[in-house]
Each structure stands twice: as structure tokens, then as C-alpha cells.
Design an enzyme around this catalytic site. Sequence first.
Site: not given
Ligand SMILES: NC(=O)CCC(=O)C(=O)O
Length: 302
Positions: A131, A173, A52
Amino acid sequence: MSSAAGPVLKQPVKLACIQLASGADKQANLQRAAEHVEKAAAKGNKIVVLPECFNSPYGTKYFPQYAETLLPSPPPAEQAPSFHALAKMASDNNVYLVGGSIPEFNPDTKKHYNTSLIFGPDGSLLASHRKVHLFDIDIPGKVTFRESDVLSPGNKVTIVDLPEYGKIAVAICYDLRFPELATIATRQGAFALIYPGAFNTTTGALHWRLLGQARAVDNQIYVALCSPARDVNADYVAWGHSLVVDPMAKVLVEADENETIVEWELETEKIAEPRRNIPLNTQRRFDVYPDVNKGKIQFEEP
Ligand SMILES: NC(=O)CCC(=O)C(=O)O
């Protein structure tokens, strides 16, 4: 699993996650990514994944600063250097490239997105994923982040057909926390769920591996999570620990926090066997709960 349509993974394929150490210099990040993609391809990997926000530091203040305008597609070179660098990495190395994610700006709507670009071995763009679930959390004293201060969400499940191998699903993510998206993608025939991500040292320690295993066992599918390397001097300190999980939820390979490449060969039978032995696919009870795969899952995006 073999079905009338054939196995979801048509032949073995090596997949690599590049746990890249990125910094503030976009050009240097692109160069470093290119060197690592070349290394991964030289070792026979045919699907290569970047993390990411691999072309920038991760943080809301950085999104507008590093954003590229990706429309029209393909965009002019000066407008989208990362797009063109990724296309070249894919074609130079004859690989499918899940290009991590980059900040995107749409000048017509004035919206920013966190966007993954997926390229084929000929350098053509196969798909993009914005996303869907924005990372807005507040764990006082530990980690507070509000992507939605700057970013807008995408609104589709992204499934990409790799003709020789089958379908992959790509999400980013925080999307990993939402099982519906993974289940929909699996039931559309994906053989792997691929998440460029950047968990942090608080939630990463607790949930990164667990969520990777959870999505794998829920769906009897391969899961690959690709993080940036940890930089303790960054505003946001990434967890690292890129990994590949098999459809029985076994972690096949996992990095530590340093820059590295993790790789694994994905096998057809490793998906087919657990689906035969534990036949969830024929045991669902849509008379008791709704089928998440019913309804509209693809929407037009500007
Ligand atoms: N970059 C993100 O989306 C981080 C996601 C994350 O750390 C989580 O705990 O969920």
C-alpha cells in the site's frame, strides 16, 4: 482501444470480487477464502479478487500480530501460511488471484507493510503491491485511523501482465483516493484498476462508489473494488459494497454489506468505444500541465 500494440483487453474475461466475512482466526479466514475462490472459479471467473486484510481483522493492533514474512520469495511455509494458501487457491482453481492484502513484516528492516500478493493460475507469484498511501485520517467522532503508526508505505505503481488478457493494476484501498497512481497505471496499458479495500461506514457511504466511478471515468477503464463483508462487532466496521464499474463510469454490479461474490464479464469493446467516442488519450495538453507518466515510477523495495 486498438492501437499498434493491440487492444488493452485482448479477450473477454470474467472477474469476481469476494466480499469475505473474516474474523480473528487466520486459519479459518484462509479456509473460507479458499471455499469462495473455488465457488467463483466454478462460475467461470478467471480473475478473482479478495479484500484488504482478508486474513485478519483490520486494525493497527492486528498488523504485527498477523504479519507474515514474505522474503525470500517464495517464503518457507511456516513463515507465510497465507502466501502458500493463496498460491494453492490460484493453482487449484486455475485463476489469476489478487490476494486481497495481508500484513507483511520484513525482519531485516523491522518494517511492516499492507501487502497484496498476486498469483498466476500455476500458483506462481506474479507481483506484490505494498500500500503506497497509508490510511491516516481523523474525522472527529466518526473515524480516526493511523496506519502509519505501524506500517511503512510501499513505493511503486503495480502493474501485472496476465498474458491471455492484458495488464491489470493493483493498489490498496486508500490508494484509490490518489488519481495520479490510477492514471499512471492506465497509461501504462492496464485494462482494469483493482483495489482490495476496506472503507468504513462514514467514508464508505460518501466516497467508495464515487471514487470507483471517478477513477473509471478519469481513465476510461474498468475499476473493481473488493471489500470485506460488514461485521458490526468488529473494531473497524467495513462498508462492504464491493463493486465493478465500467469505463463509462456505470456501476455494473454492487454488493450490499453481506458476504457475497460480485462478478462481471469485462469486454474489450467496452473500453474501446468510450476511448473512440471521447478521445481523451489524444487530447491531453502536456504543454499546459506536466505528464504524470514522465519520471521515475518504479523504485526498488526491500
Ligand atoms: N483501509 C483503508 O485504507 C480505508 C480507506 C478509507 O476508508 C477512506 O476513506 O479512504
